[in-house]
Design a protein around this motif. Structure first.
Motif: not given
Length: 156
Positions: A22-36
């Motif tokens: 049962r191999p599984m891969t795992l990833g990440t994503r990041v939502l970044i906003t600025d001061d505008q």
């Protein structure tokens, strides 16, 4: 009295079997906003479209560590505050892939955003009403969920 399941060798064999079957891969994503309230997107050199920064979780690394590492590698930003928004099943990568989406509420510039390399061709902040047309469908759905309150689907 010791149970067989508590034996370290049995545990290791069980985990090796589970990984092989049962191999599984795992990833990440990041939502970044600025001061505008602009959103940070990246473009890779090897696939079309704009994405949220992120990548795979390495062996021995927590999901949060991977998210921080990937953001720094791809954008030059150091991320201090991360909040897990959701965990998604990513059928476009494989039947066993999952992606953790984080929202960053605190970041700092570690190096210039405009330095392309072999992996990343562009790093740019975009106003919500000026998101590029070739943003990936999954990225667009995540923006709708986090920024507009759309219901998460559970699928990347």
């Amino acid at each position: 009295m010791r149970t067989i399941g508590a034996h370290p060798l049995v545990r290791r064999l069980f985990h090796a079997f589970a990984l092989a079957t049962r191999p599984m891969t795992l990833g990440t994503r990041v939502l970044i906003t600025d001061d505008q309230d602009r959103v940070l997107l990246i473009r890779h050199t090897y696939v079309p479209g704009w994405y949220l920064p992120g990548g795979g979780v390495d062996v021995g690394e927590t999901i949060e560590q991977a998210a921080r590492r990937e953001v720094l590698e791809e954008t030059g930003l150091g991320v201090d505050g991360l909040a897990l928004f959701g965990l998604y099943y990513n059928t476009t990568a494989s039947r066993r892939d999952h992606v953790a989406l984080f929202v960053a509420d605190d970041w700092r510039r570690e190096r210039d955003l405009a330095v392309p390399n072999r992996e990343i061709s562009d790093v740019e902040f975009f106003a919500r009403n000026a998101i590029p047309e070739d943003v990936t469908p999954s990225t667009r759905r995540r923006l709708d969920e986090v920024l507009d309150g759309s219901a998460p689907t559970g699928f990347w």
